[in-house]
Motif scaffolding. Structure first.
Motif, PDB file in Angstrom:
ATOM      1  N   ALA A 288       0.838  -1.209   0.000  1.00 32.04           N
ATOM      2  CA  ALA A 288       0.000   0.000   0.000  1.00 32.04           C
ATOM      3  C   ALA A 288       0.865   1.249   0.000  1.00 32.04           C
ATOM      4  O   ALA A 288       2.014   1.237   0.479  1.00 32.04           O
ATOM      5  N   ASN A 289       0.327   2.321  -0.551  1.00 36.17           N
ATOM      6  CA  ASN A 289       0.980   3.630  -0.461  1.00 36.17           C
ATOM      7  C   ASN A 289       0.556   4.266   0.859  1.00 36.17           C
ATOM      8  O   ASN A 289      -0.618   4.628   1.037  1.00 36.17           O
TER       9      ASN A 289
ATOM     10  N   ALA B 148       1.557  -7.356   2.348  1.00 38.14           N
ATOM     11  CA  ALA B 148       1.979  -7.318   0.945  1.00 38.14           C
ATOM     12  C   ALA B 148       2.873  -8.516   0.659  1.00 38.14           C
ATOM     13  O   ALA B 148       3.612  -8.988   1.534  1.00 38.14           O
ATOM     14  N   SER B 149       2.779  -9.003  -0.571  1.00 36.69           N
ATOM     15  CA  SER B 149       3.670 -10.056  -1.064  1.00 36.69           C
ATOM     16  C   SER B 149       3.703  -9.925  -2.575  1.00 36.69           C
ATOM     17  O   SER B 149       2.700 -10.238  -3.248  1.00 36.69           O
ATOM     18  N   GLN B 150       4.810  -9.439  -3.120  1.00 39.70           N
ATOM     19  CA  GLN B 150       4.845  -9.143  -4.540  1.00 39.70           C
ATOM     20  C   GLN B 150       6.267  -9.199  -5.085  1.00 39.70           C
ATOM     21  O   GLN B 150       7.239  -8.938  -4.359  1.00 39.70           O
TER      22      GLN B 150
ATOM     23  N   LEU C 248       8.001  -8.413   0.911  1.00 36.93           N
ATOM     24  CA  LEU C 248       6.970  -8.794   1.875  1.00 36.93           C
ATOM     25  C   LEU C 248       6.725  -7.612   2.805  1.00 36.93           C
ATOM     26  O   LEU C 248       7.660  -7.095   3.430  1.00 36.93           O
ATOM     27  N   GLY C 249       5.456  -7.189   2.866  1.00 31.69           N
ATOM     28  CA  GLY C 249       5.057  -6.177   3.838  1.00 31.69           C
ATOM     29  C   GLY C 249       4.253  -6.834   4.947  1.00 31.69           C
ATOM     30  O   GLY C 249       3.498  -7.780   4.697  1.00 31.69           O
ATOM     31  N   TYR C 250       4.393  -6.338   6.162  1.00 33.73           N
ATOM     32  CA  TYR C 250       3.674  -6.966   7.272  1.00 33.73           C
ATOM     33  C   TYR C 250       3.564  -6.010   8.453  1.00 33.73           C
ATOM     34  O   TYR C 250       4.285  -5.008   8.552  1.00 33.73           O
ATOM     35  N   ARG C 251       2.603  -6.335   9.309  1.00 31.14           N
ATOM     36  CA  ARG C 251       2.457  -5.630  10.578  1.00 31.14           C
ATOM     37  C   ARG C 251       2.920  -6.557  11.697  1.00 31.14           C
ATOM     38  O   ARG C 251       2.667  -7.755  11.663  1.00 31.14           O
ATOM     39  N   VAL C 252       3.580  -5.973  12.677  1.00 28.71           N
ATOM     40  CA  VAL C 252       4.065  -6.730  13.836  1.00 28.71           C
ATOM     41  C   VAL C 252       3.256  -6.292  15.050  1.00 28.71           C
ATOM     42  O   VAL C 252       3.313  -5.117  15.451  1.00 28.71           O
ATOM     43  N   GLN C 253       2.465  -7.211  15.595  1.00 27.88           N
ATOM     44  CA  GLN C 253       1.637  -6.899  16.771  1.00 27.88           C
ATOM     45  C   GLN C 253       2.343  -7.383  18.044  1.00 27.88           C
ATOM     46  O   GLN C 253       2.897  -8.483  18.066  1.00 27.88           O
ATOM     47  N   TYR C 254       2.287  -6.547  19.070  1.00 24.79           N
ATOM     48  CA  TYR C 254       2.882  -6.915  20.357  1.00 24.79           C
ATOM     49  C   TYR C 254       2.229  -6.090  21.458  1.00 24.79           C
ATOM     50  O   TYR C 254       1.483  -5.130  21.184  1.00 24.79           O
ATOM     51  N   LYS C 255       2.498  -6.455  22.687  1.00 28.22           N
ATOM     52  CA  LYS C 255       1.950  -5.752  23.841  1.00 28.22           C
ATOM     53  C   LYS C 255       3.077  -5.211  24.715  1.00 28.22           C
ATOM     54  O   LYS C 255       4.098  -5.867  24.897  1.00 28.22           O
TER      55      LYS C 255
ATOM     56  N   TRP D 295       5.839   6.105   8.194  1.00 31.39           N
ATOM     57  CA  TRP D 295       5.538   4.882   7.461  1.00 31.39           C
ATOM     58  C   TRP D 295       5.700   5.073   5.954  1.00 31.39           C
ATOM     59  O   TRP D 295       6.040   4.130   5.242  1.00 31.39           O
ATOM     60  N   ALA D 296       5.480   6.267   5.468  1.00 32.66           N
ATOM     61  CA  ALA D 296       5.639   6.531   4.038  1.00 32.66           C
ATOM     62  C   ALA D 296       7.083   6.359   3.578  1.00 32.66           C
ATOM     63  O   ALA D 296       7.340   6.183   2.374  1.00 32.66           O
TER      64      ALA D 296
END
Length: 382
Positions: free
Chosen positions: A218-219, A311-313, A325-332, A369-370
């Motif tokens: 994503a942009n 993302a995966s492209q 590969l784009g991804y989000r990392v979730q943590y507490k 993030w951009a």
């Protein structure tokens, strides 16, 4: 009385005077020899104690102080020696999990040492796939030297222990190649992964879901940071945009290049932009290699982090193929949920290992993030 020549002798002298003068004897003066002096007696030999009494008191006091100090030093040395001897015990043999780690390196993103793991790490390496990192990994992959940077978090870190798995330690969950954990802060229980390939072990890791079908990155909203010139990573064979302001140059090791954003309060880790030759086992496709690389990057996030793909492209770096590969990392952290946005890009470099570019930015700095789009679009081969 006439003297016979017309004069006189003068006045006549009485006869009694002349008589006395002729008969009175002169006194005799005699000098007696002085009496002989007795020979001096030799002084009696004095004892050491009597001679010490002649010393000035300040000399005596100094000698006493020096003696007391020497005795105190000797006593202290004996006490320390005895204490050290008694304190030594018989070393306990390491269990199946391996030997206890001698130390924990500092987090490359923050420069601070993470909490010590309650379980040791075991790694195996095979010539031909050296790792750029000197930091230990909690797990090892067949045919590759596993590398891992410890994650910084307020929660205890759980090191993964395995004989054969993909690179990168597991902070939580129970899967092949990682430690099985029961309860918060419980002692990890090693899970055997004998006979599993690195890719199979990674796919069995509950922290990573299966890769999605091709999906574009994503942009991100906002504008990327100002960039001027290019970062030239000669070790990896790639180049990309150089940010001029907020991204600061940091100590490269174990990467080839590294830049970070200033620390953000409550973020849990620092934003990181780094590049190096791919540090994990090279798979048959760039996509699978990128999958292992994304799992490896969890070592630079807080313990207990999980991944969700964005993302995966396939990508192009000039004329060379790559995979993103784009991804989000979730943590507490302290009971609060956080999300970091991250990406790994692998580029095929002729005559060398694929080059890896890794970027992660916590939600506390979402305005940056951009910059991920800027980095990916600027990738080129040297």
């Amino acid at each position: 009385m006439p003297n016979g020549v017309g004069g006189s002798y003068g006045k006549a002298v009485p006869t009694y005077v002349t008589a006395d003068a002729e008969t009175a004897p002169l006194p005799k003066i005699t000098i007696e020899d002085p009496p002989a002096q007795p020979a001096p007696k030799a002084p009696a030999k004095r004892s050491l104690i009597s001679r010490l009494g002649d010393l000035p008191m300040r000399v005596i006091y100094r000698a006493l102080v020096a003696g007391v100090g020497a005795i105190a030093v000797a006593v202290a040395a004996v006490v320390l020696f005895m204490t050290g001897t008694l304190g030594k015990g018989t070393p306990t043999a390491a269990g199946p999990g391996g030997a206890k780690a001698a130390g924990t390196p500092a987090d490359p993103g923050t420069g601070t040492a993470p909490p010590m793991s309650t379980a040791p790490s075991v790694s195996s390496s095979t010539p031909g796939t050296p790792s750029p990192s000197a930091e230990p990994s909690g797990s090892a992959s067949a045919g590759v030297t596993a590398v891992a940077a410890p994650a910084q978090s307020s929660a205890p870190v759980s090191a993964s222990v395995s004989a054969s798995s993909s690179a990168g330690p597991s902070a939580s969950g129970s899967a092949p190649g990682s430690a099985s954990v029961t309860g918060d802060g419980a002692t990890p229980v090693p899970t055997s992964t004998a006979g599993m390939s690195p890719l199979a072990a990674a796919k069995a890791d509950p922290r990573l879901p299966a890769l999605p079908s091709n999906r574009k990155l994503a942009n991100f909203p906002g504008r990327g940071a100002p960039a001027k010139g290019r970062v030239k990573d000669k070790r990896s064979g790639i180049t990309f945009a150089r940010f001029t302001k907020e991204w600061k140059l940091a100590r490269s090791s174990p990467f080839a290049t590294r830049r970070t954003l200033p620390p953000a309060k409550g973020a849990g880790h620092r934003a990181l932009l780094a590049s190096c030759p791919v540090p994990i086992a090279i798979q048959d496709t760039l996509k699978d290699t990128a999958f292992l690389a994304a799992r490896w990057t969890l070592n630079y996030h807080p313990a207990g982090s999980t991944i969700s793909w964005t993302a995966s492209q396939p990508i192009k770096a000039g004329k060379r193929d790559g995979w993103l590969l784009g991804y989000r990392v979730q943590y507490k952290l302290d009971g609060e949920k956080h999300v970091s946005t991250a990406a790994v890009a692998l580029v095929d470099v002729p005559g060398s290992k694929p080059a890896l570019v890794f970027v992660t930015i916590p939600d506390a700095q979402k305005k940056r993030w951009a910059d991920i789009n800027t980095v990916v679009s600027s990738l080129r081969i040297l």
